[in-house]
Design an enzyme around this catalytic site. Structure first.
Site, PDB file in Angstrom:
ATOM      1  N   HIS A 136      36.594  39.950  26.300  1.00 31.21           N
ATOM      2  CA  HIS A 136      36.394  40.610  25.009  1.00 31.21           C
ATOM      3  C   HIS A 136      36.287  42.111  25.210  1.00 31.21           C
ATOM      4  CE1 HIS A 136      34.284  36.664  25.001  1.00 31.21           C
ATOM      5  NE2 HIS A 136      35.099  36.465  23.990  1.00 31.21           N
ATOM      6  N   GLY A 175      39.373  34.175  -5.970  1.00 24.98           N
ATOM      7  CA  GLY A 175      39.037  33.232  -7.028  1.00 24.98           C
ATOM      8  C   GLY A 175      39.458  31.816  -6.677  1.00 24.98           C
ATOM      9  N   THR A 215      36.340  32.783   6.086  1.00 22.02           N
ATOM     10  CA  THR A 215      34.982  33.267   6.277  1.00 22.02           C
ATOM     11  C   THR A 215      34.178  33.095   5.005  1.00 22.02           C
ATOM     12  OG1 THR A 215      35.972  34.892   7.724  1.00 22.02           O
ATOM     13  CG2 THR A 215      33.668  35.192   7.188  1.00 22.02           C
ATOM     14  N   ASP A 264      34.388  42.469  -1.581  1.00 22.91           N
ATOM     15  CA  ASP A 264      34.010  43.136  -2.812  1.00 22.91           C
ATOM     16  C   ASP A 264      33.990  42.116  -3.940  1.00 22.91           C
ATOM     17  OD1 ASP A 264      36.303  45.005  -1.260  1.00 22.91           O
ATOM     18  OD2 ASP A 264      34.202  45.649  -1.309  1.00 22.91           O
TER      19      ASP A 264
END
Lengths: 572, 572
Positions: free
Chosen positions: B217, B399, B441, B551
């Site tokens: 990583h 949505g 997520t 958002d």
């Protein structure tokens, strides 16, 4: 970019040795490539594949139970030579004939074709099936001109599964042709790959853009657009392939095996994101999906690109596609474990017949052996100096490589002479041993030189200056064709070509005189080449170095020519 | 660079769905990851692996016969949540207990540890074995601090082969620990990888340089040098590993399984060139080589790097290493074909027990279901508007994702209530369904929110403002820990944290009053966030977007909070 290599010109040979070292249970090295290290059914058809290196797992990674019997491995993105193909096919032959199958590229068509002629001449039935799956490389009207890309796999797989099931050569050919007819691919690219040692990529696609239909060696594509989202790319790929369903297939309810192939740096998670949508779209189109493959199956070093292949199945093709396979890079189902081949036994089996030679040619073979002895002495005496010269532009191992190759050649030639070989056969044994043992391009080139001269001398005729000169000319021409170098590229060709020309000019004056004159010319050329040595190290791009360690190569050729002069005079 | 993705925040979930679509004969999706789609022996130990995504074939590509039973798949380079690990382990459990094994990274240790506690609480025996093979990540004195890299494979393989052979959990743990003790890796890197949507790589190594010991990583390495030749690199890797042979092993005549692993863009031919020399060196050191692996086994997206692992074998380890396996990316030998699991049957088997709940909690569960109904109505009514908001900074599917998730959650909650669940169990069912069905997520985060509140409410207690407030606070803290976002990152956290704080402040005034006050605060925060919406499209780096479509996420959270106010008041 490609970062890990030693001498770039040894890259392919070292990779070949590495893949065999990593997979001894599946592969064994033979001159020109690899064959299965497991036993095949006596009398079964051998499927021999091949092409340029740089496309792993194509081609060596696809050799093993249920898939190919052997792979001829050329230089980076360059066709294997006819000799390499021939040698692999001979080793792979199980007595049932050989199918040579490979992507449709001019160089491959030429060299596999020559190998086929040689195999047939020796009584081994041999057929060729070209893979032409890339829909963007030619129109449907000129479908036979299309290139082969990731669809290679479906043709190889179907043909090999049929061979494994005991089909005859004619049946395997029919299966391979039908698999090719039912296979379509479309690819896109985001950036090109970098050859070992090269300063820049073979080609570039502008940042943020995507080239449609661009070939796996950078062959021009059909258009360019911005890089789309993964889903949009999936839609584009599926759309291209559903627009050209092979003749006679009703799409509704049809079965397909999709292959989503990454070219090198489009990584697994990206492929899975794209495949998720491909899978949805194919189902929406009413297709049934059979054993998809998502991964890196035909790469181009570190090229950034992806292709989608659809293999349209019928009952027979589905059965062949589902059949088990166990190769270094492609495994499905559970194969019945196969017995390992004893390498000594393979070597014995590969022991070539010695064609009947005339008394005159057997005498010439004796002189030829003397010539090889002189060659070996010359190399041994100068190995250190050759290494020193090579260290200027290469990695300094030219002397060692030459020693390794010529000693093996001498040993093979002695064995051939003991068994009654003529000049051609003796040089052919020596050529194979040299290219096999020395490895690298330099080894392959000396194989080409010896076998070209041998073919001109023949197994029946007595020595003549004309045959010798014709052989050297053929060697010069074959080396150029093999290594893609021309006079002025500062390689061994700079010495070989003027030598061959001078020899041809003076051939009428007898071999001894002609050779003496040509040897002077060769030495001049060698000295001129040596003065041109650049002072750069290993960073020279491969294209400039395609003849191995070329400057030292020219010097050693010139030394050998000079040392051979007394022997040639004695032959006159 | 990583080029192919849709919404970067959906990358891992879409890749997960893709790998399952590509391998339906081996994998099936379960909430949090994948499990085998083939039947295992009743009572056998399940080996569950996992870690961040971006390392394919680690971890989903290593699930299948002879290898792992399940893989918990976190976000890119981020540990899976405890809930994900728990869910995969539950699905993988065959009644013989569970071994959780994974590379030693702080996040993984935390979340797998929490999952273990939950499994044990439910009566499923569970143990943990950390992989610590990376010799450059800590000294021999602090060997337990070392990270796990490509040596993951040897530990997973040995443990799973033992489990397959019928070993008990204690025996499998002993095998895994011993395999880890006998495994050492050393890696180098040439350049970092690029996360989907990021403008630049995670890190860079200067052109022409090589970082030694750099982590997968980008964890700092131990030194840097010029990129060496392939042979010199092979010598360096072998030297590092032969300098630290595990205790009690006599090198002369010892058996090792080497793994030469490419991190992403070091391609196959390069790996084979390096392996050729590794093989020579190991033999020269007197070692016997057993079934080497050369390829891409633990990647980091398109990172350029390579590592060598040596697995020092004894008779038992050799037998386990040689045992057959059949997973998407790792196959050896011939497995006995296993019966496919009927997905319906797995779903039934996964049907969770309903813990006995108090009368009070069953009543609260009824109200909670009402809350979910209100939530669903709110989302349905605003889905179009949420999509429009999301289209400014995301891909406009917020949505749709929310609708998908909340409807599934409502259905699961109804089923739980019907079966007599208390509030905690009802919300836990709803949470799992939401994160499973919505994916991405955003789905995972709503799973975290619901399950955090549920845990605080419990299955025994009656409703109280304090329990509700504590649950919301836990949700805020768990979401931040899961998504790595903080207040001010313009994500849903900007709304959730002030809401939780206000709720806690006013909890003493009763749930209705507290909720009303907090709802006002949430709406203010949501409006403030909305004003900060950048006008850029999908090119924002993932790190800024780690909470999905944030958002719109904040707006939808605020809408839901407001809609729930009357119900909360009624509960008081």
């Amino acid at each position: 970019m490609t970062r890990l290599f030693n001498d770039p010109s040894d890259f392919c040979e070292e990779a070949r040795l590495g893949v065999v070292a990593a997979h001894p249970d599946k592969l064994m090295a033979v001159p020109g490539g690899v064959v299965r290290s497991t036993r095949c059914a006596e009398g079964s058809v051998a499927v021999v594949i091949g092409g340029g290196s740089g496309h792993y797992p194509a081609f060596s990674g696809l050799v093993g139970q249920g898939l190919a019997h052997g792979a001829a491995m050329g230089n980076l993105f360059a066709s294997p030579s006819a000799q390499q193909v021939y040698s692999v096919a001979k080793a792979a032959d199980n007595g049932g004939g050989v199918l040579l199958t490979f992507g449709n590229y001019a160089g491959d068509v030429l060299h596999f074709g020559q190998a086929r002629e040689r195999l047939i001449k020796e009584g081994i039935p041999c057929e060729i099936v070209l893979v032409t799956d890339d829909v963007s490389s030619a129109s449907l009207e000129e479908i036979e001109k299309r290139r082969g890309i990731a669809g290679d796999l479906t043709v190889f797989k179907a043909a090999a599964a049929a061979a494994e099931a005991g089909a005859t050569l004619a049946e395997v050919v029919a299966v391979a042709n039908e698999a090719n007819r039912r296979t379509r691919s479309f690819g896109v690219a985001f950036d090109g790959c970098t050859l070992p040692g090269a300063g820049d990529a073979l080609f570039h696609v502008p940042e943020g853009r995507m080239a449609l239909g661009l070939g796996i060696h950078g062959e021009p594509g059909i258009s360019e657009q911005d890089v789309p989202s993964a889903d949009t790319l999936a839609e584009l790929l599926v759309e291209q392939l559903l627009a050209e369903i092979p003749e006679g297939i009703e799409p509704q309810g049809a079965r397909v095996a999709p292959i989503l192939n990454g070219l090198g740096t489009v990584k697994y998670e990206e492929l899975f994101v794209v495949y998720r949508r491909v899978d949805e779209l194919l189902r929406k189109a009413g297709l049934e999906i059979v054993e998809p493959d998502v991964g890196e199956l035909v790469t181009s070093l570190d090229m950034a690109g992806v292709s989608l292949t659809l293999f349209w199945l019928d009952d027979e093709m589905e059965r062949l596609w589902r059949a088990p396979a166990n190769t270094p890079a492609y495994r499905k189902g559970s194969v019945v474990p196969a017995e390992a081949i004893d390498p000594v036994e393979l070597e014995q089996a590969l022991d070539r017949d010695i064609p009947v030679a005339s008394e005159a040619s057997r005498k010439l073979a004796g002189s030829t052996l003397q010539g090889l002895e002189i060659l070996v002495e010359t190399i041994d005496a100068n190995a250190e100096e050759l290494g020193r010269i090579d260290a200027v532009a290469g990695d300094g191992d030219h002397g060692i490589g030459m020693q390794c190759g010529c000693h093996a050649a001498l040993e093979a030639a002695r064995e051939a002479l003991r068994r009654g070989a003529g000049a051609e056969t003796l040089l052919s044994f020596a050529a194979d041993a040299w290219s096999d043992r020395a490895g690298g391009t330099s080894g392959a080139i000396w194989g080409v030189i010896l076998s070209s001269i041998g073919e001109s001398l023949g197994d029946q005729e007595a020595f003549s200056a004309q045959r010798l000169s014709a052989g050297v000319s053929a060697a010069a021409s074959n080396v150029m064709s093999f290594g893609k170098a021309r006079v002025g590229d500062k390689t061994l060709v700079d010495v070989l070509v003027p030598f061959a020309e001078t020899l041809a000019e003076h051939a009428g004056q007898g071999a001894g005189n002609a050779w003496t004159a040509a040897a002077v010319r060769a030495q001049q050329a060698s000295e001129a080449t040596a003065q041109l040595l650049p002072k750069v190290g290993r960073a020279r791009p491969l294209a400039e170095k395609s003849l191995g360690t070329p400057d030292a190569g020219g010097v050693s050729l010139s030394l050998i020519i000079r040392a051979l002069t007394p022997l040639i005079k004695a032959c006159d």
